[in-house]
Design a protein around this motif. Structure first.
Motif, PDB file in Angstrom:
ATOM      1  N   ASP A  58       0.669  -1.259  -0.083  1.00 40.47           N
ATOM      2  CA  ASP A  58       0.008   0.017  -0.148  1.00 40.47           C
ATOM      3  C   ASP A  58       0.772   1.090  -0.063  1.00 40.47           C
ATOM      4  O   ASP A  58       0.502   2.480   0.425  1.00 40.47           O
ATOM      5  CB  ASP A  58      -1.166   0.011   1.272  1.00 40.47           C
ATOM      6  CG  ASP A  58      -0.156   0.041   2.402  1.00 40.47           C
ATOM      7  OD1 ASP A  58       0.975  -0.149   2.547  1.00 40.47           O
ATOM      8  OD2 ASP A  58      -1.024  -0.034   3.630  1.00 40.47           O
ATOM      9  N   PHE A  59       2.106   1.090  -0.339  1.00 35.70           N
ATOM     10  CA  PHE A  59       3.111   2.196  -0.429  1.00 35.70           C
ATOM     11  C   PHE A  59       2.450   3.201  -1.769  1.00 35.70           C
ATOM     12  O   PHE A  59       1.934   2.471  -2.534  1.00 35.70           O
ATOM     13  CB  PHE A  59       4.410   1.812  -0.919  1.00 35.70           C
ATOM     14  CG  PHE A  59       5.129   1.258   0.095  1.00 35.70           C
ATOM     15  CD1 PHE A  59       5.502   1.880   1.409  1.00 35.70           C
ATOM     16  CD2 PHE A  59       5.625   0.110   0.061  1.00 35.70           C
ATOM     17  CE1 PHE A  59       6.227   1.483   2.516  1.00 35.70           C
ATOM     18  CE2 PHE A  59       6.143  -0.604   1.310  1.00 35.70           C
ATOM     19  CZ  PHE A  59       6.344   0.053   2.348  1.00 35.70           C
ATOM     20  N   ALA A  60       2.604   4.502  -1.495  1.00 37.86           N
ATOM     21  CA  ALA A  60       2.280   5.441  -2.660  1.00 37.86           C
ATOM     22  C   ALA A  60       3.166   4.871  -3.983  1.00 37.86           C
ATOM     23  O   ALA A  60       4.292   4.636  -3.669  1.00 37.86           O
ATOM     24  CB  ALA A  60       2.546   6.820  -2.329  1.00 37.86           C
ATOM     25  N   LEU A  61       2.524   4.939  -5.146  1.00 33.47           N
ATOM     26  CA  LEU A  61       3.326   4.363  -6.495  1.00 33.47           C
ATOM     27  C   LEU A  61       3.405   5.503  -7.459  1.00 33.47           C
ATOM     28  O   LEU A  61       2.569   6.187  -7.490  1.00 33.47           O
ATOM     29  CB  LEU A  61       2.710   3.300  -7.050  1.00 33.47           C
ATOM     30  CG  LEU A  61       2.237   1.953  -5.899  1.00 33.47           C
ATOM     31  CD1 LEU A  61       1.446   1.059  -6.914  1.00 33.47           C
ATOM     32  CD2 LEU A  61       3.495   1.371  -5.414  1.00 33.47           C
ATOM     33  N   HIS A  62       4.624   5.490  -7.984  1.00 33.80           N
ATOM     34  CA  HIS A  62       5.070   6.643  -9.159  1.00 33.80           C
ATOM     35  C   HIS A  62       4.922   5.795 -10.535  1.00 33.80           C
ATOM     36  O   HIS A  62       5.720   4.844 -10.459  1.00 33.80           O
ATOM     37  CB  HIS A  62       6.154   7.161  -8.700  1.00 33.80           C
ATOM     38  CG  HIS A  62       6.738   7.914  -9.784  1.00 33.80           C
ATOM     39  ND1 HIS A  62       6.407   9.223 -10.127  1.00 33.80           N
ATOM     40  CD2 HIS A  62       7.990   7.929 -10.884  1.00 33.80           C
ATOM     41  CE1 HIS A  62       6.848   9.692 -11.359  1.00 33.80           C
ATOM     42  NE2 HIS A  62       7.815   8.874 -11.529  1.00 33.80           N
ATOM     43  N   LEU A  63       4.098   6.215 -11.240  1.00 30.25           N
ATOM     44  CA  LEU A  63       4.149   5.607 -12.518  1.00 30.25           C
ATOM     45  C   LEU A  63       4.764   6.380 -13.646  1.00 30.25           C
ATOM     46  O   LEU A  63       4.776   7.664 -13.735  1.00 30.25           O
ATOM     47  CB  LEU A  63       2.399   5.813 -13.127  1.00 30.25           C
ATOM     48  CG  LEU A  63       1.648   5.124 -12.039  1.00 30.25           C
ATOM     49  CD1 LEU A  63       0.147   5.039 -12.840  1.00 30.25           C
ATOM     50  CD2 LEU A  63       1.935   3.622 -11.789  1.00 30.25           C
ATOM     51  N   GLY A  64       5.368   5.676 -14.621  1.00 27.62           N
ATOM     52  CA  GLY A  64       6.192   6.311 -15.697  1.00 27.62           C
ATOM     53  C   GLY A  64       6.618   5.211 -16.610  1.00 27.62           C
ATOM     54  O   GLY A  64       7.272   4.096 -16.109  1.00 27.62           O
ATOM     55  N   LEU A  65       6.485   5.229 -17.921  1.00 24.02           N
ATOM     56  CA  LEU A  65       6.987   4.531 -18.988  1.00 24.02           C
ATOM     57  C   LEU A  65       8.418   5.289 -19.414  1.00 24.02           C
ATOM     58  O   LEU A  65       8.526   6.030 -19.858  1.00 24.02           O
ATOM     59  CB  LEU A  65       5.901   4.588 -20.066  1.00 24.02           C
ATOM     60  CG  LEU A  65       6.250   3.431 -21.063  1.00 24.02           C
ATOM     61  CD1 LEU A  65       5.764   2.153 -20.775  1.00 24.02           C
ATOM     62  CD2 LEU A  65       5.569   3.689 -22.464  1.00 24.02           C
ATOM     63  N   THR A  66       9.351   4.301 -18.687  1.00 26.48           N
ATOM     64  CA  THR A  66      10.814   4.851 -18.824  1.00 26.48           C
ATOM     65  C   THR A  66      11.285   4.890 -20.246  1.00 26.48           C
ATOM     66  O   THR A  66      10.838   3.848 -21.010  1.00 26.48           O
ATOM     67  CB  THR A  66      11.684   4.000 -17.947  1.00 26.48           C
ATOM     68  OG1 THR A  66      12.927   4.754 -17.925  1.00 26.48           O
ATOM     69  CG2 THR A  66      12.144   2.495 -18.468  1.00 26.48           C
ATOM     70  N   GLU A  67      12.165   5.763 -20.646  1.00 32.34           N
ATOM     71  CA  GLU A  67      12.509   5.710 -21.961  1.00 32.34           C
ATOM     72  C   GLU A  67      11.299   5.509 -22.962  1.00 32.34           C
ATOM     73  O   GLU A  67      11.311   4.651 -23.908  1.00 32.34           O
ATOM     74  CB  GLU A  67      13.642   4.753 -22.334  1.00 32.34           C
ATOM     75  CG  GLU A  67      14.958   5.017 -21.798  1.00 32.34           C
ATOM     76  CD  GLU A  67      15.197   4.308 -20.554  1.00 32.34           C
ATOM     77  OE1 GLU A  67      14.324   3.110 -20.375  1.00 32.34           O
ATOM     78  OE2 GLU A  67      15.595   4.809 -19.529  1.00 32.34           O
TER      79      GLU A  67
END
Length: 424
Positions: free
Chosen positions: A236-245
């Motif tokens: 349940d940690f906060a999650l950072h999203l991102g498609l790298t490169e």
């Protein structure tokens, strides 16, 4: 005729994550829990270039980035960070800065306390904190710095720099299974395990779980969706999203929008970044604009008034509506830094710029304010609709400027009242 039950409007699922806070001075950015999905970005300047870096951070912040990450890779960069912070404070830009550390972060945070203090958050890559016996010690030094200065961290795993010892161990375990997993599944498990084990080590050292965020970045859309679905199940940690490169231009924009939208619709993700490779000469802030558009399209947040415009067809051989649409979009985006404080709620306004009589009047009525321009062969008149009703008709060569003035007056009349005192 008996109709089925009413069709419910699609809405993103509620997120269930821990809440963290990223601070600088009086500015507090709440992440996770019931806070809005936050937008991050990253500079591509040499951090040692204090003025150039501060200018780019300002551009990113004004575009809508709520946190900006800097590369901190050398002693010179670490020495520069407090000066970048000072320069931003003089500019009146209070956006929190995130330090991006690899390989030598333990030394830089220890040897340059002014850098550690000036940053609002640290990004730690567990695949690059050290090898063998040094890994735990060097990771521990970074956690100690975060606790000393009361800074949250993001444990950011990336499949391009994954802990090879961990991956090799999982590969060995997989080879012993009666039905071995596919290699890609083992890679997914390595990403998630790296993030979760690192978070557990930080908690064991005394760090609050509310101070920890996680990310497991990959460059494939389906891979990202698979990894984050599983990661969200296990913590349940906060999650950072991102498609790298993610790539350049439409490839990067479409890939990021596709992956992030699916996950956000499922209630997964608390901060996002669009890792876009800029076109030559293109502003770095384009990645922030796309991130804002993703959240606004999902109706998770509103940043700037939306403009509905038709794509054009054989009925609209004139480019007038295209030119007016661009002029209005540019105008609205340019005005937002002033309007955001002066006219609360204006970011939710809807404007329609339509090209002919087929859908023009209808779409204009659905918008707060809209104009239906004449299509090919239609009378040279442009009815303007305000709050669903036709209010006036524009004619002549100055339709664009007149409509822009109408929009500006509408904003002042509708949204300006909200900030007016109750008893002047």
């Amino acid at each position: 005729m008996n109709y089925p039950l009413p069709i419910e409007s699609a809405v993103p699922k509620a997120r269930k994550s821990r809440q963290s806070m990223v601070r600088w001075g009086s500015r507090v950015v709440t992440v996770g829990g019931d806070a809005p999905v936050r937008i991050q970005s990253m500079t591509n300047t040499d951090t040692v270039d204090v003025i150039g870096t501060a200018i780019q951070v300002k551009e990113l912040a004004l575009a809508g980035s709520e946190m900006v990450r800097l590369t901190v890779n050398t002693p010179e960069a670490a020495e520069a960070v407090p000066h970048v912070r000072d320069q931003l404070d003089r500019m009146g830009i209070d956006v929190p800065l995130i330090g991006d550390f690899h390989y030598n972060g333990h030394r830089l945070l220890t040897d340059y306390p002014a850098c550690a203090q000036a940053l609002s958050k640290y990004r730690i890559n567990p695949g690059n904190v050290g090898k063998g016996d040094k890994r735990d010690k060097q990771f521990g030094l970074m956690i100690e710095a975060a606790m000393q200065w009361d800074k949250p961290i993001r444990i950011g795993v990336n499949w391009g720099s994954l802990d090879q010892a961990l991956l090799a161990g999982l590969m060995d375990e997989n080879s012993q299974r009666s039905e071995p997993w596919a290699p890609k599944s083992v890679m997914y498990e390595a990403l998630i395990t790296s993030a979760l084990e690192s978070a557990r080590r930080a908690v064991a050292m005394g760090m609050s779980e509310n101070q920890i965020m996680l990310s497991c970045k990959v460059s494939g859309v389906q891979d990202l969706i698979s990894v984050y679905r599983e990661l969200a199940k296990r913590c349940d940690f906060a999650l950072h999203l991102g498609l790298t490169e993610a790539g350049m231009g439409t490839k990067g924009a479409v890939g990021s929008a596709t992956a992030l939208s699916i996950l956000l619709q499922e209630g997964i993700g608390d901060t996002i970044r669009v890792s876009l490779t800029p076109q030559p000469g293109e502003s770095r802030s384009q990645e922030v604009v796309i991130a804002c558009e993703i959240l606004q399209a999902l109706e998770l947040r509103s940043f700037v008034p939306s403009v509905t415009a038709c794509p054009g067809c054989g009925r609209t051989t004139s480019t007038t509506f295209q030119e007016l649409t661009k002029q209005i979009e540019d105008f609205l985006r340019t005005q937002m830094p002033v309007w955001r404080d002066k006219y609360p709620g204006v970011e939710k306004m809807k404007v329609a710029v339509m090209g002919c009589i087929v859908n023009g009047p209808g779409e204009s009525k659905h918008a707060d304010i809209g104009i239906s321009l004449p299509g090919t062969g239609e009378a040279p008149v442009a009815p303007v609709y305000i709050d669903g009703e036709k209010r006036l008709t524009l004619r002549g060569e100055s339709i664009a400027n007149e409509f822009q003035s109408i929009v500006e007056n509408y904003v002042e009349q509708r949204f300006g009242k909200r900030s007016a005192p109750a008893n002047p």
